[in-house]
Design a protein around this motif. Structure first.
Motif, PDB file in Angstrom:
ATOM      1  N   ALA A  50      64.087  16.947  18.950  1.00  0.00           N
ATOM      2  CA  ALA A  50      64.908  17.038  20.155  1.00  0.00           C
ATOM      3  C   ALA A  50      65.172  15.657  20.735  1.00  0.00           C
ATOM      4  CB  ALA A  50      64.217  17.931  21.196  1.00  0.00           C
ATOM      5  N   ALA A 111      59.995  21.105  23.325  1.00  0.00           N
ATOM      6  CA  ALA A 111      61.357  20.682  22.993  1.00  0.00           C
ATOM      7  C   ALA A 111      62.094  20.232  24.248  1.00  0.00           C
ATOM      8  CB  ALA A 111      62.118  21.810  22.300  1.00  0.00           C
ATOM      9  N   LEU A 115      63.789  16.765  25.004  1.00  0.00           N
ATOM     10  CA  LEU A 115      65.198  16.729  25.387  1.00  0.00           C
ATOM     11  C   LEU A 115      65.434  15.733  26.522  1.00  0.00           C
ATOM     12  CD1 LEU A 115      67.454  19.833  25.790  1.00  0.00           C
ATOM     13  CD2 LEU A 115      67.434  18.104  27.574  1.00  0.00           C
TER      14      LEU A 115
END
Length: 199
Positions: A50, A111, A115
Motif C-alpha cells: 500500500a 493497509a 496508505l
C-alpha cells in the motif's frame, strides 16, 4: 527557514518511527492471537505494498493541494489507522474477534497505515525541493534522508522500551505520535505559505 527544515525533519522522522514501531512486537502479538508467522508476514507485506502504490499519488496531490495540507492529512490518517489497528488487536487479544475476520481486519487496518504514511515523506521531499536552490538541494535531501534513517533505527528501539510495560504499548505510542506531529507541524508552519499552496 530553520523552522521549516525542522518541521520537515520531524515529520519524516515521526512517519518512519510510526512505520517501524510495530515491527519488534508484531511476531509475539501474532502468537498471542493464536495466528501464524505467515499471517504476520502477510499483514506487514500488504501494508508495504500500500505504501509503494500510494507514494506517487500523494506526491501528485501535494502538487495540487499544497505540501502542508497533504502532510496533515497523512498524520490524521495515520492516527485513525493506528487506532483501528490497535482496537482490532485489542479485540483479538481479548477473544472478541477470531479467525479469518481478525486476520482480515488486521490486514485492512495495516493497509490503511501504509496508505497514509507515504503522504508525509512524499510531500516533505517535494517541499524541501521547493525551498532550496540547486546549491542547497542535496544537503536538504540528505537532511530528509537522515530523518528517514533515524526513524527507521529508533522506531524498533522505542518499541522495545515500551514493550517492557506491555506488548500493546508500542501500538499506543504509534497512534499517539502522528497526533503529536500533526500539532507540531500545524503550530510551526502556520505562517509558511509554501505549505498552503503548491509552488
Amino acid at each position: 527557514m530553520a523552522r521549516i527544515r525542522f518541521s520537515i525533519f520531524f515529520s519524516v522522522f515521526v512517519a518512519m518511527v510510526a512505520l517501524m514501531i510495530i515491527a519488534p512486537v508484531m511476531p509475539p502479538l501474532i502468537r498471542e492471537l493464536g495466528l501464524s508467522e505467515t499471517h504476520s508476514g502477510l499483514i506487514i507485506s500488504l501494508g508495504s505494498i500500500a505504501m509503494a502504490l500510494m507514494a506517487p499519488v500523494w506526491g501528485r496531490l501535494s502538487d495540487v493541494k499544497g505540501r502542508k495540507p497533504v502532510i496533515l492529512i497523512g498524520f490524521i490518517g495515520m492516527f485513525v489507522s493506528y487506532i483501528l489497528f490497535t482496537a482490532t488487536m485489542y479485540a483479538g487479544l481479548n477473544g472478541l474477534i477470531k479467525g479469518g475476520l481478525l486476520v482480515g481486519l488486521l490486514i485492512a487496518a495495516r493497509a490503511m497505515v501504509g496508505l497514509f504514511i507515504p503522504a508525509v515523506p512524499s510531500s516533505a521531499q517535494a517541499y524541501m525541493a521547493d525551498v532550496t536552490d540547486e546549491k542547497d538541494r542535496s544537503a536538504g535531501m540528505a537532511f530528509i534522508g537522515a530523518a528517514n534513517g533515524l526513524g527507521l533505527v529508533l522506531g524498533p528501539a522505542i518499541a522495545g522500551v515500551f514493550a517492557l510495560i506491555g506488548l500493546s504499548w508500542p501500538l499506543y505510542i504509534g497512534a499517539l505520535l502522528p497526533l503529536i506531529a500533526f500539532v507540531v507541524v500545524l503550530v510551526l508552519q502556520t505562517t509558511a505559505s509554501g505549505w498552503i499552496a503548491a509552488s
